[in-house]
Scaffold this motif. Sequence first.
Motif, PDB file in Angstrom:
ATOM      1  N   ALA A   9      10.086   3.683   3.371  1.00 19.70           N
ATOM      2  CA  ALA A   9       9.677   4.647   2.348  1.00 19.70           C
ATOM      3  C   ALA A   9      10.252   4.252   0.993  1.00 19.70           C
ATOM      4  CB  ALA A   9      10.140   6.054   2.737  1.00 19.70           C
ATOM      5  N   ALA A  10      11.482   3.818   0.980  1.00 16.84           N
ATOM      6  CA  ALA A  10      12.085   3.380  -0.284  1.00 16.84           C
ATOM      7  C   ALA A  10      11.380   2.145  -0.807  1.00 16.84           C
ATOM      8  CB  ALA A  10      13.574   3.100  -0.080  1.00 16.84           C
ATOM      9  N   ALA A  11      11.034   1.242   0.092  1.00 19.56           N
ATOM     10  CA  ALA A  11      10.337   0.027  -0.328  1.00 19.56           C
ATOM     11  C   ALA A  11       8.962   0.366  -0.885  1.00 19.56           C
ATOM     12  CB  ALA A  11      10.209  -0.940   0.844  1.00 19.56           C
ATOM     13  N   GLN A  12       8.291   1.335  -0.272  1.00 19.07           N
ATOM     14  CA  GLN A  12       6.957   1.695  -0.718  1.00 19.07           C
ATOM     15  C   GLN A  12       6.979   2.202  -2.150  1.00 19.07           C
ATOM     16  OE1 GLN A  12       5.374   5.128  -0.875  1.00 19.07           O
ATOM     17  NE2 GLN A  12       3.417   4.232  -1.402  1.00 19.07           N
ATOM     18  N   SER A  13       8.006   2.961  -2.498  1.00 18.93           N
ATOM     19  CA  SER A  13       8.053   3.511  -3.848  1.00 18.93           C
ATOM     20  C   SER A  13       8.303   2.433  -4.900  1.00 18.93           C
ATOM     21  CB  SER A  13       9.121   4.599  -3.940  1.00 18.93           C
ATOM     22  OG  SER A  13      10.394   4.039  -3.740  1.00 18.93           O
ATOM     23  N   SER A  14       8.879   1.323  -4.497  1.00 20.22           N
ATOM     24  CA  SER A  14       9.166   0.279  -5.469  1.00 20.22           C
ATOM     25  C   SER A  14       8.166  -0.866  -5.437  1.00 20.22           C
ATOM     26  CB  SER A  14      10.572  -0.271  -5.227  1.00 20.22           C
ATOM     27  OG  SER A  14      10.636  -0.918  -3.985  1.00 20.22           O
ATOM     28  N   THR A  15       7.191  -0.803  -4.541  1.00 13.43           N
ATOM     29  CA  THR A  15       6.272  -1.928  -4.394  1.00 13.43           C
ATOM     30  C   THR A  15       5.193  -1.961  -5.450  1.00 13.43           C
ATOM     31  OG1 THR A  15       4.945  -0.672  -2.847  1.00 13.43           O
ATOM     32  CG2 THR A  15       6.589  -2.182  -1.926  1.00 13.43           C
ATOM     33  N   THR A  16       4.828  -0.838  -5.989  1.00 10.54           N
ATOM     34  CA  THR A  16       3.739  -0.826  -6.952  1.00 10.54           C
ATOM     35  C   THR A  16       4.020  -1.784  -8.099  1.00 10.54           C
ATOM     36  OG1 THR A  16       3.225   1.445  -6.382  1.00 10.54           O
ATOM     37  CG2 THR A  16       2.355   0.632  -8.455  1.00 10.54           C
ATOM     38  N   SER A  17       5.206  -1.728  -8.661  1.00 15.43           N
ATOM     39  CA  SER A  17       5.512  -2.624  -9.768  1.00 15.43           C
ATOM     40  C   SER A  17       5.733  -4.041  -9.284  1.00 15.43           C
ATOM     41  CB  SER A  17       6.736  -2.128 -10.535  1.00 15.43           C
ATOM     42  OG  SER A  17       7.865  -2.098  -9.689  1.00 15.43           O
ATOM     43  N   ALA A  18       6.265  -4.198  -8.082  1.00 13.81           N
ATOM     44  CA  ALA A  18       6.517  -5.544  -7.557  1.00 13.81           C
ATOM     45  C   ALA A  18       5.215  -6.277  -7.294  1.00 13.81           C
ATOM     46  CB  ALA A  18       7.342  -5.470  -6.275  1.00 13.81           C
ATOM     47  N   VAL A  19       4.245  -5.590  -6.742  1.00 16.29           N
ATOM     48  CA  VAL A  19       2.981  -6.223  -6.414  1.00 16.29           C
ATOM     49  C   VAL A  19       2.083  -6.318  -7.643  1.00 16.29           C
ATOM     50  CG1 VAL A  19       0.916  -6.032  -4.968  1.00 16.29           C
ATOM     51  CG2 VAL A  19       3.147  -5.465  -4.023  1.00 16.29           C
ATOM     52  N   ALA A  20       2.275  -5.436  -8.596  1.00 12.96           N
ATOM     53  CA  ALA A  20       1.395  -5.387  -9.758  1.00 12.96           C
ATOM     54  C   ALA A  20       1.595  -6.548 -10.719  1.00 12.96           C
ATOM     55  CB  ALA A  20       1.598  -4.079 -10.512  1.00 12.96           C
ATOM     56  N   SER A  21       2.652  -7.294 -10.540  1.00 16.64           N
ATOM     57  CA  SER A  21       2.932  -8.352 -11.513  1.00 16.64           C
ATOM     58  C   SER A  21       2.025  -9.557 -11.290  1.00 16.64           C
ATOM     59  CB  SER A  21       4.398  -8.764 -11.436  1.00 16.64           C
ATOM     60  OG  SER A  21       4.681  -9.273 -10.158  1.00 16.64           O
ATOM     61  N   GLY A  48       4.626   8.324   2.248  1.00 20.90           N
ATOM     62  CA  GLY A  48       5.635   7.292   2.446  1.00 20.90           C
ATOM     63  C   GLY A  48       5.860   6.902   3.892  1.00 20.90           C
ATOM     64  N   ASN A  49       5.533   7.791   4.830  1.00 22.55           N
ATOM     65  CA  ASN A  49       5.731   7.484   6.241  1.00 22.55           C
ATOM     66  C   ASN A  49       4.406   7.347   6.999  1.00 22.55           C
ATOM     67  OD1 ASN A  49       4.995  10.150   6.182  1.00 22.55           O
ATOM     68  ND2 ASN A  49       6.559  10.842   7.615  1.00 22.55           N
ATOM     69  N   ASP A  50       3.303   7.252   6.286  1.00 20.97           N
ATOM     70  CA  ASP A  50       1.987   7.045   6.915  1.00 20.97           C
ATOM     71  C   ASP A  50       1.739   5.544   7.012  1.00 20.97           C
ATOM     72  OD1 ASP A  50      -0.616   6.948   7.790  1.00 20.97           O
ATOM     73  OD2 ASP A  50      -1.380   8.389   6.312  1.00 20.97           O
ATOM     74  N   TYR A  51       2.330   4.940   8.026  1.00 21.04           N
ATOM     75  CA  TYR A  51       2.315   3.485   8.137  1.00 21.04           C
ATOM     76  C   TYR A  51       0.919   2.932   8.413  1.00 21.04           C
ATOM     77  CZ  TYR A  51       7.272   4.373   8.229  1.00 21.04           C
ATOM     78  OH  TYR A  51       8.532   4.806   7.909  1.00 21.04           O
ATOM     79  N   ASP A  52       0.064   3.713   9.076  1.00 19.91           N
ATOM     80  CA  ASP A  52      -1.316   3.253   9.275  1.00 19.91           C
ATOM     81  C   ASP A  52      -2.027   3.131   7.933  1.00 19.91           C
ATOM     82  OD1 ASP A  52      -1.282   3.009  12.100  1.00 19.91           O
ATOM     83  OD2 ASP A  52      -1.629   5.170  12.321  1.00 19.91           O
ATOM     84  N   CYS A  53      -1.872   4.132   7.100  1.00 24.34           N
ATOM     85  CA  CYS A  53      -2.485   4.122   5.777  1.00 24.34           C
ATOM     86  C   CYS A  53      -1.916   2.981   4.933  1.00 24.34           C
ATOM     87  CB  CYS A  53      -2.239   5.465   5.095  1.00 24.34           C
ATOM     88  SG  CYS A  53      -2.924   5.609   3.423  1.00 24.34           S
ATOM     89  N   LEU A  54      -0.589   2.834   4.958  1.00 27.53           N
ATOM     90  CA  LEU A  54       0.049   1.776   4.172  1.00 27.53           C
ATOM     91  C   LEU A  54      -0.328   0.393   4.686  1.00 27.53           C
ATOM     92  CD1 LEU A  54       3.500   3.508   3.761  1.00 27.53           C
ATOM     93  CD2 LEU A  54       1.897   2.965   1.913  1.00 27.53           C
ATOM     94  N   CYS A  55      -0.450   0.251   5.996  1.00 29.48           N
ATOM     95  CA  CYS A  55      -0.880  -1.026   6.575  1.00 29.48           C
ATOM     96  C   CYS A  55      -2.275  -1.384   6.077  1.00 29.48           C
ATOM     97  CB  CYS A  55      -0.850  -0.944   8.102  1.00 29.48           C
ATOM     98  SG  CYS A  55      -1.546  -2.394   8.939  1.00 29.48           S
ATOM     99  N   THR A  56      -3.175  -0.419   6.149  1.00 28.49           N
ATOM    100  CA  THR A  56      -4.538  -0.647   5.672  1.00 28.49           C
ATOM    101  C   THR A  56      -4.546  -0.953   4.179  1.00 28.49           C
ATOM    102  OG1 THR A  56      -5.455   0.800   7.372  1.00 28.49           O
ATOM    103  CG2 THR A  56      -6.838   0.395   5.440  1.00 28.49           C
ATOM    104  N   GLY A  57      -3.794  -0.189   3.413  1.00 27.33           N
ATOM    105  CA  GLY A  57      -3.754  -0.381   1.972  1.00 27.33           C
ATOM    106  C   GLY A  57      -3.233  -1.753   1.578  1.00 27.33           C
ATOM    107  N   GLN A  83       5.249  -5.719   6.902  1.00 29.30           N
ATOM    108  CA  GLN A  83       6.240  -4.672   7.142  1.00 29.30           C
ATOM    109  C   GLN A  83       5.578  -3.374   7.604  1.00 29.30           C
ATOM    110  OE1 GLN A  83       8.512  -3.783   3.636  1.00 29.30           O
ATOM    111  NE2 GLN A  83      10.038  -2.600   4.734  1.00 29.30           N
ATOM    112  N   TYR A  84       4.563  -2.929   6.878  1.00 26.40           N
ATOM    113  CA  TYR A  84       3.928  -1.669   7.213  1.00 26.40           C
ATOM    114  C   TYR A  84       3.067  -1.754   8.472  1.00 26.40           C
ATOM    115  CZ  TYR A  84       5.638   0.157   2.820  1.00 26.40           C
ATOM    116  OH  TYR A  84       6.453   0.578   1.800  1.00 26.40           O
ATOM    117  N   CYS A  85       2.420  -2.866   8.675  1.00 28.41           N
ATOM    118  CA  CYS A  85       1.615  -3.013   9.889  1.00 28.41           C
ATOM    119  C   CYS A  85       2.501  -3.088  11.125  1.00 28.41           C
ATOM    120  CB  CYS A  85       0.689  -4.226   9.790  1.00 28.41           C
ATOM    121  SG  CYS A  85      -0.625  -3.993   8.554  1.00 28.41           S
ATOM    122  N   ASN A  86       3.662  -3.728  10.999  1.00 26.18           N
ATOM    123  CA  ASN A  86       4.608  -3.745  12.117  1.00 26.18           C
ATOM    124  C   ASN A  86       5.113  -2.315  12.409  1.00 26.18           C
ATOM    125  OD1 ASN A  86       4.414  -6.494  12.512  1.00 26.18           O
ATOM    126  ND2 ASN A  86       6.280  -6.971  11.373  1.00 26.18           N
ATOM    127  N   ALA A  87       5.404  -1.563  11.374  1.00 24.15           N
ATOM    128  CA  ALA A  87       5.865  -0.178  11.556  1.00 24.15           C
ATOM    129  C   ALA A  87       4.764   0.680  12.172  1.00 24.15           C
ATOM    130  CB  ALA A  87       6.317   0.400  10.229  1.00 24.15           C
TER     131      ALA A  87
END
Length: 90
Positions: A9-21, A48-57, A83-87
């Motif tokens: 969940a913490a990683a998800q909140s910080s990924t938008t800027s990391a991936v957006a570069s 933040g804990n919807d790993y199926d959604c995050l995996c797909t996204g 990470q998210y697909c494994n979760a």
Amino acid sequence: MAFAAVGLAAAQSSTTSAVASTTSVCAAQSVLNVCVSQQQASTSQCAGNDYDCLCTGYTNLSVCYNNCPNDPGAYNASQFKTQYCNAASV
């Protein structure tokens, strides 16, 4: 397991800027930029804990980088996808 969920969940909140570069320039840079923008908007709707959604996204976001595979954001998108697909599969 609870620690993994908190970390994800913490990683998800910080990924938008990391991936957006998307700082590299390739022949399809404008296509990549639009694709990344659309997929990030979609993925940001995931809880933040919807790993199926995050995996797909992040799977969809990773596909964006097929247009510019050398873009630095490709690695981050791939790592978060894994990470998210494994979760999600637990």
